[in-house]
Design a protein around this motif. Structure first.
Motif, mmCIF file in Angstrom:
data_model
loop_
_atom_site.group_PDB
_atom_site.id
_atom_site.type_symbol
_atom_site.label_atom_id
_atom_site.label_comp_id
_atom_site.label_asym_id
_atom_site.label_seq_id
_atom_site.Cartn_x
_atom_site.Cartn_y
_atom_site.Cartn_z
ATOM 1 N N UNK A 66 5.310 13.738 33.631
ATOM 2 C CA UNK A 66 4.093 13.935 34.422
ATOM 3 C C UNK A 66 4.353 13.982 35.921
ATOM 4 N N UNK A 67 5.299 13.189 36.396
ATOM 5 C CA UNK A 67 5.534 13.090 37.830
ATOM 6 C C UNK A 67 6.001 14.431 38.385
ATOM 7 N N UNK B 79 -1.479 8.629 41.017
ATOM 8 C CA UNK B 79 -0.501 7.959 40.165
ATOM 9 C C UNK B 79 -1.203 7.139 39.082
ATOM 10 N N UNK B 80 -2.284 6.493 39.464
ATOM 11 C CA UNK B 80 -3.026 5.683 38.509
ATOM 12 C C UNK B 80 -3.654 6.568 37.434
ATOM 13 N N UNK C 83 4.144 3.873 34.102
ATOM 14 C CA UNK C 83 4.235 4.861 33.032
ATOM 15 C C UNK C 83 4.691 6.251 33.472
ATOM 16 N N UNK C 84 4.360 6.711 34.696
ATOM 17 C CA UNK C 84 4.868 8.056 35.025
ATOM 18 C C UNK C 84 6.385 8.111 35.209
ATOM 19 N N UNK D 24 2.434 10.322 44.525
ATOM 20 C CA UNK D 24 2.623 8.868 44.541
ATOM 21 C C UNK D 24 1.450 8.122 45.185
ATOM 22 N N UNK E 205 -0.969 7.928 35.214
ATOM 23 C CA UNK E 205 -0.374 6.845 34.433
ATOM 24 C C UNK E 205 -1.290 6.353 33.328
ATOM 25 N N UNK E 206 -2.592 6.508 33.517
ATOM 26 C CA UNK E 206 -3.557 6.006 32.526
ATOM 27 C C UNK E 206 -3.796 7.020 31.425
ATOM 28 N N UNK F 243 -1.948 6.258 45.289
ATOM 29 C CA UNK F 243 -2.416 5.393 44.212
ATOM 30 C C UNK F 243 -3.343 6.089 43.218
#
Lengths: 528, 528
Positions: free
Chosen positions: A404-405, A193-194, B374-375, A188, A197-198, A190
């Motif tokens: 993904x998480x 996660x970024x 998104x995650x 988590x 998420x991308x 940044x």
């Protein structure tokens, strides 16, 4: 005549309660001119601590009243002054709510009459979803769902059971929770996660696939690269993806008899015709399989070589070699479901079929769910790069980005060695429990059930003798606080086996004792 | 002649490296009698800190050597004494490894000769998956995957881009990470984890569905109960489930033109024939839709009323009412995709179509992914109880237990009000960014693109003027460090639009400035 209507009030986020409110004076027809006398002070509840602006709360509650038919078209609303007074709100707040409702055509601001529910609304009927009509959904494709009913909705209430015997789930109490939370916290951050998420990787998170590759190569004698690996939501999704790509309606699919129910149901849903091959103490019988292959155009073979589900037997070396020969000779498409490989209590070094020589024909499917516990849904598929890419495309249509998480979290557990430590610890504990339960059943239930102690896995396969019909045993045990979830093969579901799986991995010794005690009493009650 | 072979060594869990090792003296035939002279000290690496027992590590590495063809059938192994000395291990450890290999028939213990690789092994061919042959998978069902290729595998490398413009993703930096970790920790408590691991609810976690019901009823003017709600992995899975139940090959499905690509691709994969209805500034054009409904047996309508994807327009009240009338008149099955409802920057109180009167015909699909990032893949479907139960059965076949862990975590966020606070905060920030980007484009790019500022959502729909072919713009921008992920509608994909989505929600003002600056330069370079 005064009608009392039960009004369900939902106070924002917290409570639901029912209120009996006098609504209309009825004399033959509903008259709406009294609607401004509705007890708004009771009907409308404003939560000033809520993050939804007060005027929005107000507007939404009016919309609800209109939709529920409590305010009919033409009904006059109280003046802003009256309502402000009733609800102890500022008049401007009421104005804002009314204006919003006017903008959206729920109400009109009529000259000399004030605000009234719009006459131009489509006839609002409350609760569109509160219907039993099939409407547009007559004849939706529910093919193959009949048997699922009893599997998904069990007859025994778990909440009222003292002991729940599952299908073979891991013990969640030994989970390295702090290590998981630590990894989750890292994910988590940044930057991580970024990044996750991308990026979009339809085959699954590259970090996870890399670590998982190493884990699989080390533990399963494989030699695969990341391109051979697709990660999924549990083994079930991997089976779904592979089967959906392979099976066309009418195709023949060979499964063992018995076999993993949810895979069989899935194949049938996809239109497959199932051909069943017996399973004995050495696993799937390859001689009758060869006969079937000779006489049929078989599209797919589904096989579970380690701790077969449900029977827990492991495929012998001889059968394994024969099967590999057949796969090559018939250029057979194979799904190898190896859900339980990581739990072996004797030195039982059979590698997966997929580690053998099959020219890319075996689609190998596994899961970390049996390692981490049922809430952790992480499966994977190993196949040729070409097949993996097709599966990835289908996955994107079903489940865009995957998990993904959780994948990133578990990557940390693999890389830190935490996962390997956990598997080692679990193996030790489950081996003890397997011994304990086997001894207990030999001592207490040998006249009722037959079983063969498995070399690994998390469950025993209890074959009840014909005098003890399983459906009756299960029902009786249910009344004494023992519930079975998972694979019970009685007359309702694959009935000819009169057998069930008894998961030992998650049960304390005391719980196993009590469960066997209850089974003993159930059996005795049938004999009397 | 001495052959040097590149041997890939995988040291447990951490490193991969390539080693050039002299392997065989070749003189017409491979001779294996020198195999006990293989440089085992280099070939075999034991990690004493590993949790895998040393003898198992040893056995696995021998299996690898056999499978990779480095030890051929008949090859003699070094004596236990020699190998123990070479590897600095206890002789008993070597014995244990050899015994394990004998048990599994990998090697034989031959009288007077010692240990040798078994001659009865099937010819082991290394790397079954390292093949381009289609084998058993010729003609697998890759129907409808062609267009997905360019969507899933983008041409511009994200790793080398300074700025990535997405499709309209939330800003992950404002995520309440500590609150999420706190809830996650609560879920990992034994009692909760055990409960959610034992129970199985094919419709999704009951706690989550309860909290989500309240949230949806409050924010969307709905009146649904838990039985109307199925939770899924993101909106995509909900669309997949609904569409799979409804669509039979050959069915006609109406979508807008343009429409959300991955939904269209999914419908086509399921065998649907797409009929496209234009979208203008008021959303989907309902008059041509009515014509289509008159003249065709339409099985399903897919509609995105709020911040339509990709064009960002919101359906007007007139169109909304007309659409509801058509749904009733034609008893039409409808999927309403409302992915973006929670983000509205003007007072824009249009409720979902599903809150209107449709007799249960509208399947309403939404997502918390746009709220959390998104995650976090969390979607849901609202439908009649009957339809939800069918969808739950199909979900069980695809994705057994769903995402209980994340569902429980987010339940905590809803119940504590954290989710509502986060949405409020995000709305404020995204509204500013929407204004900022709109002003910036009006100032800097008005000769290049047309756009209409949306009333909500997370992206602008930039329509490039014909002089500026988008494929060229995107390519040029790519060389300057600007990458687009997501919806670029150029000649490759739905080419006739020459338009793309520009997600503003996740970008800082400086980043937007630089992105627009790069687009400006790209446009200029085309005009020169």
């Amino acid at each position: 005549m005064t009608i009392f209507l039960n009004v369900r009030l939902t106070i924002f986020r917290h409570f639901d309660f029912i209120w009996s409110v006098p609504i209309f004076d009825l004399c033959n027809e509903v008259t709406d001119k009294f609607s401004d006398m509705l007890p708004y002070k009771n009907l409308i509840v404003i939560d000033k601590k809520s993050n939804v602006a007060v005027y929005k709360q107000l507007a939404l509650q009016f919309i609800n009243l209109i939709q529920e038919g409590k305010l009919l078209p033409g009904a006059e609303l109280p003046s802003t002054r009256t309502l402000a007074n009733d609800l102890q709100l500022h008049r401007k707040t009421i104005m804002a709510a009314y204006n919003a409702l006017v903008t959206e055509d729920w109400i009109d601001n009529l000259p000399r009459k004030g605000y009234a529910v719009s006459l131009r609304l489509p006839v609002v009927r409350p609760r569109s979803y509160n219907t039993n009509r099939l409407g547009a959904y007559k004849g939706i494709s529910s093919f193959g769902f009949e048997k699922l009913e009893t599997v998904i909705y069990p007859s025994v209430s778990l909440a009222h059971s003292r002991i729940v015997v599952n299908d073979g789930f891991p013990d969640i109490s030994i989970l390295p929770a702090e290590a998981i939370i630590k990894e989750y916290r890292n994910v988590l951050e940044y930057t991580t996660l970024n990044r996750i998420g991308t990026e979009w990787h339809a085959e699954g998170s590259p970090d996870f696939r890399k670590s998982l590759c190493t884990f699989l190569n080390q533990t399963r004698g494989m030699d695969i690269g990341m391109d051979n690996l697709l990660t999924s939501r549990g083994a079930q999704m991997a089976i779904y993806l592979a089967a959906s790509l392979i099976i066309q309606p009418g195709d023949k699919v060979v499964v063992s008899d018995p076999s993993y129910l949810l895979a069989s149901m899935l194949f049938e849903r996809l239109g497959a015709e199932l051909i069943r091959v017996p399973v004995d103490e050495e696993g799937m019988c390859t001689v009758p399989l060869e006969e079937i292959l000779k006489n049929n155009d078989v599209r797919l073979l589904y096989v579970i070589p380690h701790h077969h589900h449900p029977t827990t037997v492991t495929l012998s070396v001889q059968r394994r070699n024969h099967l590999l020969q057949l796969i090559k000779a018939y250029d057979l498409a194979v799904i190898e479901d190896d859900y339980d490989y990581d739990f072996r209590y004797q030195y039982d070094p059979y590698l997966p079929l997929a580690s053998g020589d099959h020219g890319g024909n075996i689609i190998y499917i596994g899961s970390l769910t049996k390692v981490l516990g049922t809430p952790f849904r992480l499966g994977y598929m190993i196949a040729t790069q070409e097949f993996v890419q097709s599966a990835a495309k289908l996955r994107a249509l079903i489940d865009l980005r995957g998990e993904v998480l959780m994948e990133q979290t578990v990557t940390g557990l693999i890389d830190s060695g935490e996962l390997a430590r956990h598997i080692k610890k679990a193996n030790k504990l489950y081996a003890q429990r397997c011994d304990f339960l086997s001894d207990l059943i030999n001592d207490e239930l040998s006249d009722v059930v037959d079983f063969t102690k498995p070399t690994g896995g998390m469950a025993l396969w209890l074959k009840f003798k014909p005098t003890f019909p399983l459906s009756k045993i299960v029902k009786k045990a249910g009344t004494m606080g023992l519930a079975f979830t998972g694979s019970v093969y009685n007359e309702d579901v694959n009935g000819r086996f009169n057998a069930c799986r008894f998961g030992f991995a998650s049960l304390q010794e005391e719980e196993m004792k009590e469960a066997i005690h209850i089974l003993r009493k159930s059996a005795d009650s049938l004999v009397k």
